[in-house]
Design an enzyme around this catalytic site. Structure first.
Site, PDB file in Angstrom:
ATOM      1  N   ASP A 143       0.832  -1.205   0.000  1.00  0.00           N
ATOM      2  CA  ASP A 143       0.000   0.000   0.000  1.00  0.00           C
ATOM      3  C   ASP A 143       0.867   1.256   0.000  1.00  0.00           C
ATOM      4  OD1 ASP A 143      -2.389   1.433   0.020  1.00  0.00           O
ATOM      5  OD2 ASP A 143      -2.511   1.484   2.205  1.00  0.00           O
ATOM      6  N   CYS A 200     -26.448 -11.681  -2.997  1.00  0.00           N
ATOM      7  CA  CYS A 200     -26.328 -11.053  -1.676  1.00  0.00           C
ATOM      8  C   CYS A 200     -26.014  -9.564  -1.803  1.00  0.00           C
ATOM      9  CB  CYS A 200     -25.231 -11.742  -0.871  1.00  0.00           C
ATOM     10  SG  CYS A 200     -24.970 -11.043   0.780  1.00  0.00           S
ATOM     11  N   CYS A 203     -23.771  -6.107   2.326  1.00  0.00           N
ATOM     12  CA  CYS A 203     -22.806  -5.020   2.521  1.00  0.00           C
ATOM     13  C   CYS A 203     -23.365  -3.689   2.027  1.00  0.00           C
ATOM     14  CB  CYS A 203     -21.488  -5.348   1.834  1.00  0.00           C
ATOM     15  SG  CYS A 203     -21.588  -5.620   0.050  1.00  0.00           S
ATOM     16  N   CYS A 250     -14.224   2.066   9.447  1.00  0.00           N
ATOM     17  CA  CYS A 250     -15.523   1.397   9.556  1.00  0.00           C
ATOM     18  C   CYS A 250     -15.373  -0.023   9.025  1.00  0.00           C
ATOM     19  CB  CYS A 250     -16.570   2.165   8.746  1.00  0.00           C
ATOM     20  SG  CYS A 250     -18.231   1.448   8.773  1.00  0.00           S
ATOM     21  N   CYS A 253     -19.361  -3.286   6.489  1.00  0.00           N
ATOM     22  CA  CYS A 253     -19.571  -4.092   5.283  1.00  0.00           C
ATOM     23  C   CYS A 253     -18.837  -5.424   5.355  1.00  0.00           C
ATOM     24  CB  CYS A 253     -19.172  -3.316   4.032  1.00  0.00           C
ATOM     25  SG  CYS A 253     -17.432  -2.830   3.958  1.00  0.00           S
TER      26      CYS A 253
END
Length: 355
Positions: A143, A200, A203, A250, A253
């Site tokens: 990253d 689905c 999320c 957060c 999800c």
């Protein structure tokens, strides 16, 4: 004259590299090529819509993000690895989210910053590979550069990109970090992962700010992770109530994703929660002055947000918390804070309690 070691058979070399990766502490690994044409088009479309907010670096470097051979000339293959950071169960996370006085910190940020840990291990892995197959060109990433790491990981077979844009491993969920080694070795490549989200939409449905505007489409400007970590100004008022007590990132999800019932729980000591961040209350964290913030966040990804944003985020959490005596006292203590940004958010929070 010194003897020249012959390179091992590419298939044998690839198998050995996978073994070395697991010995280095990576629970998953795969090898892929450098073709990312469809992902490049997806990235360009996302950027054109301005969904990246103020993360201007996403639009920099031209096409190097989706063309590994332009970022690191000579690259032929990418070794993609994953390191688990899942905790013992999801109950503790839900309990924190449902307790308005407690502070929710994204799971990845509870322990030591993974960037340095993984980069060091990837560097050592590259050196071990060289010792066995001979010299080769490489570059390590965690990253830390324009790299489409999730697309590369998908192509390397580590998992598929879910509708929430996180990578999901069918046998291990999504609680894992990614890293890469760009290689100039002509190794055989692995089979890309196929998607298993089906119909689905959990999320998408659970996102507090409706940041997932379509499957595989995230509006970063609405994402709580962006608002509490990357965004350096005032948090838009219409986003403050939905943030709840999430003060750094957060996980909703991922917590709701059915595939995470298969998530692997890490035994990596560096990923254990530090400074009781998994049980701390909002008033406790709001009391940290800058010196204490810097001391307690040494080696933590939280430090990159800075003390001012830390207080901004907690002020929002306190505004959403039950109006107990310690919550109101904490807000009053910073009503006249030196930072205009903090004062504005404290003022908003006090107004939520009718003060």
């Amino acid at each position: 004259m010194s003897a020249v070691l012959a390179r091992p058979d590419p298939t044998d070399a690839a198998a050995r590299i996978r073994t070395l990766a697991r010995e280095a502490g990576f629970q998953r690994c795969g090898i892929t090529g450098i073709e990312l044409g469809e992902d490049e088009a997806h990235l360009r479309s996302w950027l054109a819509e301005g969904l990246y907010g103020t993360m201007h670096w996403m639009a920099q470097h031209g096409d190097k993000r989706s063309r590994p051979q332009e970022l690191v000339p000579g690259t032929l293959r990418v070794l993609s690895v994953g390191m688990d950071y899942g905790r013992k169960d999801d109950t503790e996370a839900w309990d924190t989210l449902h307790d308005g006085r407690r502070a929710y910190v994204a799971r990845y940020a509870l322990g030591r910053d993974y960037h340095k840990l993984m980069r060091n291990r990837l560097q050592k892995l590259a050196e071990r590979i060289q010792a066995e197959v001979g010299p080769f060109g490489y570059r390590v990433f965690v990253d830390s550069a324009p790299v489409l790491e999730r697309a590369l990981a998908r192509n390397a077979g580590l998992g598929w990109i879910g509708k929430h844009t996180c990578l999901i491993d069918r046998g291990g969920g999504s609680w894992f970090f990614l890293g890469e080694i760009y290689l100039d070795l002509p190794l055989p490549i692995d089979t890309p992962a196929t998607a298993h989200c089906g119909t689905c939409t959990r999320c998408i449905d659970i996102c507090p700010t409706q940041a997932i505007i379509a499957p595989h489409r995230l509006d970063a400007r609405r994402c709580i992770a962006y608002l509490t970590i990357e965004h350096d100004g005032a948090i838009p008022e219409d986003m403050r109530k939905p943030i709840g007590n999430r003060i750094f990132g957060c996980d909703d999800c991922q917590l709701i994703c059915p595939w995470n019932k298969f998530a692997q729980r890490t035994d990596e000591p560096d990923f254990r929660a530090r400074n009781d961040l998994d049980v701390a209350t909002l008033p406790q964290l709001f009391a940290w002055d800058e010196a204490e913030f810097l001391r307690r966040t040494e080696g933590s990804p939280i430090r990159r947000s800075g003390h001012e944003r830390w207080l901004r985020n907690i002020a929002v959490g306190l505004g959403n918390a039950p109006g107990s005596e310690d919550v109101l006292a904490a807000l009053e203590s910073r009503r006249h804070d030196d930072s205009a940004l903090v004062r504005e958010h404290v003022g908003w929070a006090l107004a939520q309690h009718g003060l």
